[in-house]
Design a protein around this motif. Structure first.
Motif, PDB file in Angstrom:
ATOM      1  N   ALA A  63     118.901  92.950 128.673  1.00 19.58           N
ATOM      2  CA  ALA A  63     118.982  91.538 129.056  1.00 19.58           C
ATOM      3  C   ALA A  63     119.470  91.474 130.493  1.00 19.58           C
ATOM      4  N   ASN A  64     118.900  90.614 131.248  1.00 26.83           N
ATOM      5  CA  ASN A  64     119.326  90.482 132.632  1.00 26.83           C
ATOM      6  C   ASN A  64     120.734  89.882 132.676  1.00 26.83           C
ATOM      7  N   VAL A  65     121.574  90.472 133.492  1.00 33.51           N
ATOM      8  CA  VAL A  65     122.943  89.954 133.628  1.00 33.51           C
ATOM      9  C   VAL A  65     123.038  89.221 134.955  1.00 33.51           C
ATOM     10  N   LEU A  66     123.318  87.934 134.908  1.00 32.88           N
ATOM     11  CA  LEU A  66     123.368  87.128 136.129  1.00 32.88           C
ATOM     12  C   LEU A  66     124.800  86.693 136.415  1.00 32.88           C
ATOM     13  N   ARG A  67     125.082  86.499 137.696  1.00 35.86           N
ATOM     14  CA  ARG A  67     126.377  85.933 138.062  1.00 35.86           C
ATOM     15  C   ARG A  67     126.130  84.925 139.171  1.00 35.86           C
ATOM     16  N   PRO A  68     127.083  84.042 139.392  1.00 38.43           N
ATOM     17  CA  PRO A  68     126.897  83.068 140.475  1.00 38.43           C
ATOM     18  C   PRO A  68     126.723  83.797 141.809  1.00 38.43           C
ATOM     19  N   ASP A  69     125.874  83.245 142.661  1.00 36.26           N
ATOM     20  CA  ASP A  69     125.574  83.864 143.952  1.00 36.26           C
ATOM     21  C   ASP A  69     126.675  83.493 144.941  1.00 36.26           C
TER      22      ASP A  69
ATOM     23  N   PRO B 236     132.586  93.104 133.698  1.00 38.38           N
ATOM     24  CA  PRO B 236     131.319  92.699 134.334  1.00 38.38           C
ATOM     25  C   PRO B 236     130.797  93.718 135.346  1.00 38.38           C
ATOM     26  N   ARG B 237     131.636  94.656 135.788  1.00 36.09           N
ATOM     27  CA  ARG B 237     131.179  95.638 136.777  1.00 36.09           C
ATOM     28  C   ARG B 237     130.389  96.782 136.149  1.00 36.09           C
ATOM     29  N   ASP B 238     130.366  96.852 134.833  1.00 34.55           N
ATOM     30  CA  ASP B 238     129.533  97.840 134.143  1.00 34.55           C
ATOM     31  C   ASP B 238     128.535  97.058 133.291  1.00 34.55           C
TER      32      ASP B 238
END
Lengths: 104, 498
Positions: A63-69, B236-238
């Motif tokens: 699954a793609n893991v997204l975070r705020p840009d 979240p870093r892995d």
């Protein structure tokens, strides 16, 4: 095919070139002899019918893991270069790649 | 009370919390033992005693002020040489990284520190975890505290040696192919490989990325639960770290769940192990039966293929991950000059790698390159990935009828250093029982279950993904009914703290 035929010194040398690894004198023959029994055990996997089995390369769900840009602190050039065997002007320095007078 | 160095991690943390011991005294006691035993056992690749003393004094000050400190406070711990630390060297057992200073702390290291743990050093491992005996370590092998002429097992053998010899209260290793469980068995301690994704791999030197997990070396299952609880949880870093809370197993219940079913593939084990190992597994089954478990027969015909399957995948991943060590960015750089007319940059890389890597990691890199090359990709690499799926499915089927699966940890008792190092097939067979858990990503707990000729034997339990709580509960219940885990190597326990 005998175990020794599973891997020749020439094949080890070819792999070493791909792996960007210089070998010492005699290592191609030694490594071929030492890796052949491993390849024989790998060849034994052929006993298992996998014709309808998909390869399994990873265990975590894809699954793609997204975070705020958003900008976040990063390592920084000084720290990134700290362990470089040779650094200059914010760069990793390596021998000349292009020939004299801009050839290659 | 026992000597401070003899305390388990749980006991040390509790004694510190009560004010019975200071952290400084704990560090001094452990440091004195390291001083005494290091030359005989070579457990540590590097120690940081002064850092540990400073940290301990800080903890003591904060405790006197009444601050709430973490659950590891007071425990003196060791970590594997492939955990990045911003202070000290991270060498991964390799000449390639001798003197290398990582730019940051691994996630697990940061969590250990945040929980109050005092890290006293980095333990000896096979070079980039390629080995099962620690004999490929660039700083020499660690030794088995039960008999220093024998291997402690590998790859993370120094950590198991340090815990067994009371050169720390607990430790952490990484397990790509039994690297925690094999040495735990050989040294007579408890070792846990958590579920893939349970512990962040951020800052763990990448080698077998789809296989490896960080986990504890511990005196018993209770300590393993404490040590795991400090490092587990999402990061979240892995990107492969699972978005789950840490397992709820801090204090495992002492009884087995009612009606627990343990599968034991006895016939498959018998084909692959020494009689003494099989006997210890039988005894462990009997002990679990006496605790109320049902031991169920199980067929696992793929067991004998797991080690070869894993070796292909691990070698491919190692070849790819270690390509970054190129003599230009960090690590060893050759002083040799390229021959006239040669490609100087290419030479810089290939000659640096020739000098920096030892023979076994070179063989793994070459094997990985071979199985990824066009001639062998389908017949070796893709084949291994397909067999990996079959092995994972075989375990999933086992868990449909059983709650846990019991296997020996190693096929043999600990053997002499030098005995098998020239026999690649024998070394591969060492991993016959450990490979499955890495290939399937399931958790596995290795714990002491007997002796052969004065040397420890271990068994392991495997659980479905994220079943660490049940594993630790079963291990703890076993250890309430047996005393294998209480035995200490001759000459190391019960000594005065000097």
């Amino acid at each position: 095919m005998s175990v020794a035929e599973l891997l020749t010194p020439a094949q080890v040398e070819a792999a070493a070139r791909l792996a960007r690894l210089l070998l010492n004198e005699g290592e191609a023959a030694a490594f071929a002899a030492q890796l052949a029994p491993i390849l024989a055990r790998v060849q034994a996997l052929d006993e298992l019918d996998t014709s309808n089995v998909a390869p399994l390369a990873r265990l975590s769900p894809l699954a793609n893991v997204l975070r705020p840009d958003e900008a976040r602190p990063s390592l920084g050039a000084d720290l990134a270069l700290r362990e470089a065997p040779d650094a200059a002007g914010g760069f990793f320095r390596v021998p000349r790649v292009l020939g004299e007078g801009g050839g290659a | 009370m026992s000597a401070i160095g003899d305390l388990s991690a749980c006991e040390a943390a509790a004694a510190f919390a009560r004010g019975d011991i200071t952290a400084r005294a704990a560090v001094d006691a452990i440091a004195a033992r390291i001083e005494r035993f290091q030359s005989r056992l070579n457990a540590y690749a590097a120690t940081a005693v002064e850092d540990a003393r400073e940290r301990a004094e800080d903890l003591d000050r904060r405790r006197r002020r009444g601050e709430a400190l973490g659950r590891l406070a007071g425990a003196v711990l060791a970590i594997n040489d492939n955990f990045a630390t911003a202070r000290g060297v991270t060498a991964c057992g390799s000449r390639m990284l001798a003197g290398y200073h990582a730019p940051y702390d691994a996630a697990a290291v940061a969590r250990i520190v945040a929980a109050g743990g005092i890290i006293i050093g980095k333990t000896v491992m096979d070079e980039f975890a390629a080995g099962g005996t620690t004999e490929t370590s660039a700083v020499g092998p660690a030794r088995n505290p039960w008999d220093p002429s024998h291997t402690p097992g590998g790859a993370a053998g120094g950590g198991a040696c340090a815990v067994a010899a009371r050169l720390c209260h607990g430790g952490y290793g990484s397990d790509t192919d039994g690297s925690i469980r094999l040495p735990a068995a050989f040294c007579g301690i408890t070792g846990l490989k958590p579920t893939y994704g349970r512990v962040s791999r951020y800052g763990l030197a990448a080698c077998g990325s789809s296989l490896e997990q960080i986990g504890p070396f511990a005196r018993d299952a209770r300590d393993a639960a404490l040590l795991l609880s400090a490092i587990a949880g999402h990061d979240p870093r892995d990107a492969t770290s699972a978005p789950l809370p840490p397992p709820d197993c801090l204090v495992p219940p002492a009884n087995l769940p009612r009606g627990l079913r343990i599968g034991f593939p006895r016939a498959g084990c018998e084909r692959s192990c020494e009689p003494a190992v099989l006997a210890s597994a039988d005894d462990a089954c009997a002990a679990f039966r006496a605790l109320g478990a049902r031991i169920a027969p199980l067929a696992m015909p793929l067991l004998e293929h797991a080690a070869a399957c894993l070796r292909v995948i691990a070698a491919a991943e190692a070849a790819s991950n270690l390509a970054r060590l190129d003599g230009a960015h960090f690590g060893h750089r050759t002083a040799e000059k390229a021959p006239p007319g040669g490609d100087e940059t290419e030479f810089l890389c290939a000659a640096s790698r020739r000098e920096g890597f030892g023979a076994e990691i070179k063989r793994r890199i070459l094997l990985g390159t071979l199985v990824l090359s066009s001639g062998r990709y389908e017949s070796c690499y893709a084949k291994a990935l397909r067999v990996r799926r079959l092995i994972k499915e075989e375990l999933e089927r086992a868990f449909e009828s059983c709650d846990l699966v019991l296997l020996p940890a190693a096929p043999a008792a600990p053997f002499k250093l030098g005995e098998k190092i020239a026999d690649p097939a024998a070394l591969l067979r060492l991993h016959v029982f450990t490979a499955g858990a890495n290939l399937a990503g399931v958790p596995a707990l290795s714990f002491p279950a007997g002796f052969a000729g004065g040397l420890p034997l271990g068994v392991q339990l495997l659980a479905p993904p994220f079943g660490e709580g049940l594993l630790l509960q079963a291990g703890h219940a076993f250890q309430q009914a047996t005393d294998w885990h209480l035995r200490a190597p001759p000459g190391v326990a019960g000594e005065e703290d000097a």
